[in-house]
Design a protein around this motif. Structure first.
Motif, PDB file in Angstrom:
ATOM      1  N   ILE A  17       0.439  -1.297  -0.203  1.00 40.62           N
ATOM      2  CA  ILE A  17       0.531  -0.179  -0.461  1.00 40.62           C
ATOM      3  C   ILE A  17       0.873   1.615   0.051  1.00 40.62           C
ATOM      4  CG2 ILE A  17      -1.776   1.125   1.516  1.00 40.62           C
ATOM      5  CD1 ILE A  17      -3.291  -1.257   2.131  1.00 40.62           C
ATOM      6  N   ALA A  18       1.938   1.309   0.826  1.00 43.82           N
ATOM      7  CA  ALA A  18       2.443   2.353   0.685  1.00 43.82           C
ATOM      8  C   ALA A  18       4.210   2.681  -0.088  1.00 43.82           C
ATOM      9  CB  ALA A  18       3.715   1.990   2.349  1.00 43.82           C
ATOM     10  N   ASP A  19       4.044   1.609  -1.534  1.00 40.14           N
ATOM     11  CA  ASP A  19       4.695   1.638  -2.368  1.00 40.14           C
ATOM     12  C   ASP A  19       4.137   1.940  -3.629  1.00 40.14           C
ATOM     13  OD1 ASP A  19       6.727   0.861  -1.346  1.00 40.14           O
ATOM     14  OD2 ASP A  19       6.711  -1.137  -2.143  1.00 40.14           O
ATOM     15  N   ALA A  20       1.995   2.001  -3.352  1.00 39.18           N
ATOM     16  CA  ALA A  20       1.446   2.470  -4.513  1.00 39.18           C
ATOM     17  C   ALA A  20       1.391   4.464  -4.209  1.00 39.18           C
ATOM     18  CB  ALA A  20       0.396   1.670  -4.513  1.00 39.18           C
ATOM     19  N   ILE A  21       1.622   5.083  -3.081  1.00 38.50           N
ATOM     20  CA  ILE A  21       1.066   6.129  -3.261  1.00 38.50           C
ATOM     21  C   ILE A  21       1.931   6.766  -3.857  1.00 38.50           C
ATOM     22  CG2 ILE A  21       1.317   8.041  -1.094  1.00 38.50           C
ATOM     23  CD1 ILE A  21       1.175   5.847   1.115  1.00 38.50           C
ATOM     24  N   PRO A  22       1.339   7.631  -4.534  1.00 41.68           N
ATOM     25  CA  PRO A  22       2.108   8.031  -5.589  1.00 41.68           C
ATOM     26  C   PRO A  22       3.566   9.451  -4.997  1.00 41.68           C
ATOM     27  CG  PRO A  22      -0.097   9.524  -5.529  1.00 41.68           C
ATOM     28  CD  PRO A  22       0.136   8.202  -4.572  1.00 41.68           C
ATOM     29  N   SER A  23       4.309   9.271  -5.882  1.00 37.99           N
ATOM     30  CA  SER A  23       4.939  10.841  -5.610  1.00 37.99           C
ATOM     31  C   SER A  23       4.359  11.822  -5.875  1.00 37.99           C
ATOM     32  CB  SER A  23       6.552  10.029  -6.728  1.00 37.99           C
ATOM     33  OG  SER A  23       5.535  10.884  -8.014  1.00 37.99           O
ATOM     34  N   PRO A  24       5.438  12.628  -5.275  1.00 38.82           N
ATOM     35  CA  PRO A  24       5.290  14.508  -5.202  1.00 38.82           C
ATOM     36  C   PRO A  24       4.785  14.749  -6.850  1.00 38.82           C
ATOM     37  CG  PRO A  24       6.528  13.981  -3.392  1.00 38.82           C
ATOM     38  CD  PRO A  24       6.407  12.719  -4.203  1.00 38.82           C
ATOM     39  N   SER A  25       5.612  14.343  -7.726  1.00 40.66           N
ATOM     40  CA  SER A  25       5.801  14.899  -9.190  1.00 40.66           C
ATOM     41  C   SER A  25       4.835  14.184  -9.378  1.00 40.66           C
ATOM     42  CB  SER A  25       6.873  14.407  -9.737  1.00 40.66           C
ATOM     43  OG  SER A  25       6.963  13.365  -9.766  1.00 40.66           O
ATOM     44  N   MET A  26       4.434  12.929  -9.866  1.00 44.16           N
ATOM     45  CA  MET A  26       2.923  13.250 -10.207  1.00 44.16           C
ATOM     46  C   MET A  26       1.650  13.458  -9.342  1.00 44.16           C
ATOM     47  SD  MET A  26       2.679  10.395 -12.109  1.00 44.16           S
ATOM     48  CE  MET A  26       1.214  10.255 -12.380  1.00 44.16           C
ATOM     49  N   LEU A  27       2.013  14.027  -7.880  1.00 44.59           N
ATOM     50  CA  LEU A  27       0.555  14.687  -7.572  1.00 44.59           C
ATOM     51  C   LEU A  27       0.248  15.926  -7.919  1.00 44.59           C
ATOM     52  CD1 LEU A  27       1.750  13.654  -3.283  1.00 44.59           C
ATOM     53  CD2 LEU A  27      -0.959  13.215  -4.863  1.00 44.59           C
ATOM     54  N   GLU A  28       1.730  16.751  -8.437  1.00 46.59           N
ATOM     55  CA  GLU A  28       1.898  17.707  -8.741  1.00 46.59           C
ATOM     56  C   GLU A  28       1.362  17.735 -10.337  1.00 46.59           C
ATOM     57  OE1 GLU A  28       5.956  20.191 -10.463  1.00 46.59           O
ATOM     58  OE2 GLU A  28       5.596  20.125  -8.105  1.00 46.59           O
ATOM     59  N   THR A  29       1.458  16.674 -11.156  1.00 48.04           N
ATOM     60  CA  THR A  29       0.673  16.614 -12.334  1.00 48.04           C
ATOM     61  C   THR A  29      -0.655  17.050 -12.594  1.00 48.04           C
ATOM     62  OG1 THR A  29       2.406  15.258 -13.637  1.00 48.04           O
ATOM     63  CG2 THR A  29       0.613  14.944 -13.803  1.00 48.04           C
ATOM     64  N   TRP A  30      -1.178  16.105 -11.508  1.00 46.71           N
ATOM     65  CA  TRP A  30      -2.902  16.120 -11.451  1.00 46.71           C
ATOM     66  C   TRP A  30      -3.794  17.219 -11.014  1.00 46.71           C
ATOM     67  CZ3 TRP A  30      -2.442  10.858  -7.955  1.00 46.71           C
ATOM     68  CH2 TRP A  30      -2.044   9.953  -8.756  1.00 46.71           C
ATOM     69  N   VAL A  31      -3.076  17.733  -9.976  1.00 47.03           N
ATOM     70  CA  VAL A  31      -3.532  19.257  -9.487  1.00 47.03           C
ATOM     71  C   VAL A  31      -3.407  19.768 -10.743  1.00 47.03           C
ATOM     72  CG1 VAL A  31      -2.975  20.981  -7.444  1.00 47.03           C
ATOM     73  CG2 VAL A  31      -3.178  18.485  -6.728  1.00 47.03           C
ATOM     74  N   ASN A  32      -1.907  19.623 -10.974  1.00 48.05           N
ATOM     75  CA  ASN A  32      -1.659  21.422 -12.430  1.00 48.05           C
ATOM     76  C   ASN A  32      -2.870  20.428 -13.280  1.00 48.05           C
ATOM     77  OD1 ASN A  32       0.364  22.877 -10.830  1.00 48.05           O
ATOM     78  ND2 ASN A  32       1.966  21.293 -11.959  1.00 48.05           N
ATOM     79  N   ALA A  33      -2.987  19.806 -13.350  1.00 53.23           N
ATOM     80  CA  ALA A  33      -4.424  19.303 -14.616  1.00 53.23           C
ATOM     81  C   ALA A  33      -5.608  20.239 -13.737  1.00 53.23           C
ATOM     82  CB  ALA A  33      -4.224  18.089 -14.547  1.00 53.23           C
ATOM     83  N   VAL A  34      -5.890  19.505 -12.720  1.00 57.24           N
ATOM     84  CA  VAL A  34      -6.982  20.658 -12.669  1.00 57.24           C
ATOM     85  C   VAL A  34      -6.890  22.078 -12.520  1.00 57.24           C
ATOM     86  CG1 VAL A  34      -8.512  20.812 -10.216  1.00 57.24           C
ATOM     87  CG2 VAL A  34      -7.641  18.703 -10.812  1.00 57.24           C
ATOM     88  N   PHE A  35      -5.976  23.110 -11.665  1.00 55.58           N
ATOM     89  CA  PHE A  35      -5.021  24.718 -12.817  1.00 55.58           C
ATOM     90  C   PHE A  35      -5.552  24.681 -13.069  1.00 55.58           C
ATOM     91  CE2 PHE A  35      -2.842  24.919  -8.269  1.00 55.58           C
ATOM     92  CZ  PHE A  35      -3.776  24.383  -7.226  1.00 55.58           C
ATOM     93  N   GLU A  36      -4.942  24.096 -14.673  1.00 52.00           N
ATOM     94  CA  GLU A  36      -4.900  24.402 -16.066  1.00 52.00           C
ATOM     95  C   GLU A  36      -6.820  24.564 -16.547  1.00 52.00           C
ATOM     96  OE1 GLU A  36      -3.614  22.953 -20.258  1.00 52.00           O
ATOM     97  OE2 GLU A  36      -2.118  22.312 -18.699  1.00 52.00           O
ATOM     98  N   TYR A  37      -7.564  23.053 -15.995  1.00 52.71           N
ATOM     99  CA  TYR A  37      -8.810  23.402 -16.511  1.00 52.71           C
ATOM    100  C   TYR A  37     -10.229  25.002 -16.590  1.00 52.71           C
ATOM    101  CZ  TYR A  37     -13.328  20.779 -17.360  1.00 52.71           C
ATOM    102  OH  TYR A  37     -14.241  20.739 -17.555  1.00 52.71           O
ATOM    103  N   GLU A  38      -9.691  24.391 -14.528  1.00 48.43           N
ATOM    104  CA  GLU A  38     -10.204  25.800 -14.077  1.00 48.43           C
ATOM    105  C   GLU A  38      -9.795  27.347 -14.373  1.00 48.43           C
ATOM    106  OE1 GLU A  38     -12.847  25.362 -11.578  1.00 48.43           O
ATOM    107  OE2 GLU A  38     -13.293  23.892 -12.807  1.00 48.43           O
ATOM    108  N   GLY A  39      -8.332  27.354 -14.870  1.00 51.99           N
ATOM    109  CA  GLY A  39      -7.901  28.781 -15.191  1.00 51.99           C
ATOM    110  C   GLY A  39      -7.391  29.124 -13.938  1.00 51.99           C
ATOM    111  N   ILE A  40      -6.987  28.637 -13.216  1.00 56.17           N
ATOM    112  CA  ILE A  40      -6.232  29.022 -11.901  1.00 56.17           C
ATOM    113  C   ILE A  40      -4.381  28.565 -11.962  1.00 56.17           C
ATOM    114  CG2 ILE A  40      -8.102  29.507 -10.093  1.00 56.17           C
ATOM    115  CD1 ILE A  40      -7.328  26.942  -8.913  1.00 56.17           C
ATOM    116  N   HIS A  41      -4.254  29.419 -11.017  1.00 51.63           N
ATOM    117  CA  HIS A  41      -2.484  28.727 -11.367  1.00 51.63           C
ATOM    118  C   HIS A  41      -2.156  29.316  -9.833  1.00 51.63           C
ATOM    119  CE1 HIS A  41      -1.590  33.297 -11.929  1.00 51.63           C
ATOM    120  NE2 HIS A  41      -2.525  33.167 -11.956  1.00 51.63           N
ATOM    121  N   ASP A  42      -0.696  29.113  -9.142  1.00 52.11           N
ATOM    122  CA  ASP A  42       0.126  29.420  -8.157  1.00 52.11           C
ATOM    123  C   ASP A  42      -0.714  29.271  -6.256  1.00 52.11           C
ATOM    124  OD1 ASP A  42       2.432  30.038 -10.135  1.00 52.11           O
ATOM    125  OD2 ASP A  42       1.672  32.222  -9.749  1.00 52.11           O
ATOM    126  N   HIS A  43      -1.371  27.889  -6.365  1.00 52.46           N
ATOM    127  CA  HIS A  43      -1.619  27.743  -5.023  1.00 52.46           C
ATOM    128  C   HIS A  43      -1.068  26.039  -4.600  1.00 52.46           C
ATOM    129  CE1 HIS A  43      -5.143  30.516  -6.468  1.00 52.46           C
ATOM    130  NE2 HIS A  43      -5.653  30.472  -5.291  1.00 52.46           N
TER     131      HIS A  43
END
Length: 155
Positions: A17-43
């Motif tokens: 289970i611990a090994d399946a936890i996403p890396s910070p870079s994956m999290l950043e990719t996913w969060v940035n996808a939301v930010f791009e979709y919503e037109g927001i940045h720098d949060h």
């Protein structure tokens, strides 16, 4: 669209289970996808990975539900006059995500992506209390996941 992720790894259970936890870079990719979709940045967003005990405790305290859950969202509201780009906190229960992925026959990484996106949308004020809100939120999740090459999680 730049997200700053404060990743907190508080889960200390099963190694698979611990090994399946996403890396910070994956999290950043996913969060940035939301930010791009919503037109927001720098949060900034804090994402904490927990065990079932912590998830259940927080779910009980803040939602009145005495069971662990996949993701909890805690929006941040700065005091008036204090500009800060902290969007809020997500608390993701690693064992629940792994179990749900298995039960739903999904890749665990795709389920983490979905629940991260779901949580970020909650931090942005979206909800699924009534049917119209749920349809809007789910449509956004499906669209954002598609930009990442991840199938509709509701099929």
């Amino acid at each position: 669209m730049t997200a700053t992720i404060d990743c907190q790894q508080a889960y200390e259970g099963d190694a698979n289970i611990a090994d399946a936890i996403p890396s910070p870079s994956m999290l950043e990719t996913w969060v940035n996808a939301v930010f791009e979709y919503e037109g927001i940045h720098d949060h900034e967003v804090t994402i904490r990975f927990t065990d079932e005990e912590e998830s259940q405790s927080l779910n009980h305290e803040y939602r009145g539900k005495d069971k662990p859950t996949n993701v909890l969202s805690f929006p941040f509201e700065a005091p008036p006059g204090i500009p800060i780009n902290l969007l809020g906190d997500l608390v993701i229960c690693a064992p629940v995500i792994s179990r749900e992925a298995e039960e739903q026959h999904k890749q665990v990484s795709a389920h983490y992506a979905h629940m991260t996106i779901h949580g970020i949308l909650h931090l942005l004020g979206y909800d699924h209390i009534d049917d119209a809100e749920a349809e809007e939120m789910e449509a956004k999740e499906i669209d954002i996941l598609a930009t990442l090459g991840i199938d509709d999680p509701y099929q």
